[in-house]
Enzyme design. Structure first.
Site, PDB file in Angstrom:
ATOM      1  N   LYS A 218       0.830  -1.212   0.000  1.00  0.00           N
ATOM      2  CA  LYS A 218       0.000   0.000   0.000  1.00  0.00           C
ATOM      3  C   LYS A 218       0.864   1.261   0.000  1.00  0.00           C
ATOM      4  O   LYS A 218       0.543   2.243  -0.657  1.00  0.00           O
ATOM      5  CB  LYS A 218      -0.971  -0.004   1.189  1.00  0.00           C
TER       6      LYS A 218
ATOM      7  N   GLU B 160      -5.718   8.963  -5.446  1.00  0.00           N
ATOM      8  CA  GLU B 160      -6.551   7.969  -6.135  1.00  0.00           C
ATOM      9  C   GLU B 160      -7.085   8.451  -7.483  1.00  0.00           C
ATOM     10  O   GLU B 160      -8.284   8.456  -7.747  1.00  0.00           O
ATOM     11  CB  GLU B 160      -7.718   7.542  -5.227  1.00  0.00           C
TER      12      GLU B 160
HETATM   13  N1  GLY Z   1      -8.812   1.785   1.307  1.00  0.00           N
HETATM   14  C1  GLY Z   1      -8.300   2.040   0.036  1.00  0.00           C
HETATM   15  C2  GLY Z   1      -7.419   3.226  -0.037  1.00  0.00           C
HETATM   16  O1  GLY Z   1      -6.933   3.705   0.971  1.00  0.00           O
HETATM   17  O2  GLY Z   1      -7.205   3.750  -1.097  1.00  0.00           O
END
Ligand code: GLY
Length: 356
Positions: A222, A232
């Protein structure tokens, strides 16, 4: 005891520390990363009973002046009036721009305290101390903060990155089985995205047996994605694997099905749909199901494909056009599929009938 350090490289980079006993040394670790300031600890009543005294002791031993805000546990606290009370608490405590908030708890605490830190005085620092596996492998990293509105979950929020994340794995060892499974679903999602060796750890063992390497590999994955795409607009959307059906299941259940359980069913549906529709390079459905079941998670739902498609599309307020799905073609290889919204119900059906 040594701990791992995983950096998140952004304009303002920060570290995620993973290891045992980190809450007991939180004061000295925070002092190294943040220096001197006042610290406002935000936590819920359940977590306060377990960890607040220990954390406050460590902070005071490290020379910190502290205050703490404790709210009722549960998603129902993740709303505007708790946020407002928290902001007023910061103001009454006269926190300044150089002070810092500590979010001690699971996803609700991290989202709420992070949002409050992000808007108090136009943004002060905060530290995440996740006490659930779900928060450690997902929500504590990446700076997504939010509260729910009566109209839906996470509708008010902002991106505000923490200054430090301390993942004390001792907290996860003592979690009830259901809460561990809840976090395992996000770890399995990461395993499908990342591939080996993470996926095999979850397929052949279970999360309780391998907590530290599983947390470390999920955090590393992540951290890398967030470092490439903080807000995002690109690859971070991969983290939505299993979440279109998962969110729809949560919604259809009136949010009585926990997030991880709903995402687990979403992962099973998407893997079976991809395989049934011949869009895979290798068999993935049985492996996905086996990793989920091994970790105490469900793989089917009583809701119909029609109900799930309606819930997914109304969530996005779509009546036409396309929806972007994240679809696995192999363990460790996922891609974005632009699907006409009119085909979503059939896509879900392909993944649900194959699971009967
Ligand atoms: N929970 C997905 C993100 O943090 O993008």
């Amino acid at each position: 005891m040594e701990h791992r350090v995983i950096p998140v490289h952004l304009r303002e980079s920060y570290n995620v520390l993973i290891g045992g006993g980190l809450l007991a040394k939180s004061g000295s670790l925070i002092r190294v990363a943040l220096g001197d300031c006042r610290l406002a600890v935000v936590t819920d009543r359940n977590v306060a009973g377990l960890y607040l005294d220990g954390v406050l002791t460590s902070l005071r031993e490290a020379g910190y002046d502290t205050c703490s805000f404790v709210f009722p546990a549960g998603e129902q606290s993740k709303r505007m009036d708790t946020l407002s009370n928290l902001l007023e608490f910061f103001a009454e405590e006269r926190l300044t721009r150089t002070d810092c908030v500590l979010a001690l708890g699971g996803g609700v605490t991290g989202d709420l305290a992070g949002f409050a830190a992000g808007c108090y005085l136009r943004g002060i620092r905060y530290v995440q101390l996740p006490t659930t596996l779900l928060a450690a492998v997902d929500s504590s990293i990446g700076g997504k903060t939010a509260v729910d509105l009566p109209q839906g979950k996470n509708l008010a929020g902002l991106f505000h990155q923490p200054s430090l994340v301390l993942c004390d794995i001792d907290c996860f060892h003592t979690l009830p089985a259901e809460e561990l499974s809840n976090g395992a679903a996000e770890a399995i999602k990461t395993g499908i995205l990342e591939g080996e060796p993470l996926f095999s750890l979850l397929e052949t063992g279970n999360v309780r047996e391998h907590i530290e390497p599983i947390v470390a590999q999920c955090v590393r994955y992540k951290a890398n994605i967030v470092g490439q795409d903080e807000t995002e607009t690109g690859p971070r959307k991969l983290l939505n694997l299993g979440h279109t059906a998962g969110h729809a299941i949560e919604k259809c259940s009136g949010f009585s099905i926990p997030h991880g359980y709903a995402v687990a069913i979403g992962l099973a549906i998407i893997a079976r749909a991809a395989e049934t529709l011949g869009a895979v390079d290798e068999p993935i459905a049985a492996r996905t199901e086996s990793a989920l079941v091994r970790n105490g998670l469900p793989i089917t739902t009583k809701f119909s494909p029609e109900a799930l498609a309606n819930a997914a599309l109304s969530d996005k307020k779509r009546t036409g056009g396309q929806i972007t799905l994240v679809v696995p073609r192999a363990i460790g290889a996922c891609y974005f599929l632009e699907l006409p919204t009119a085909q979503l119900e059939n896509f879900f059906r392909a993944g649900m009938e194959a699971g009967k």
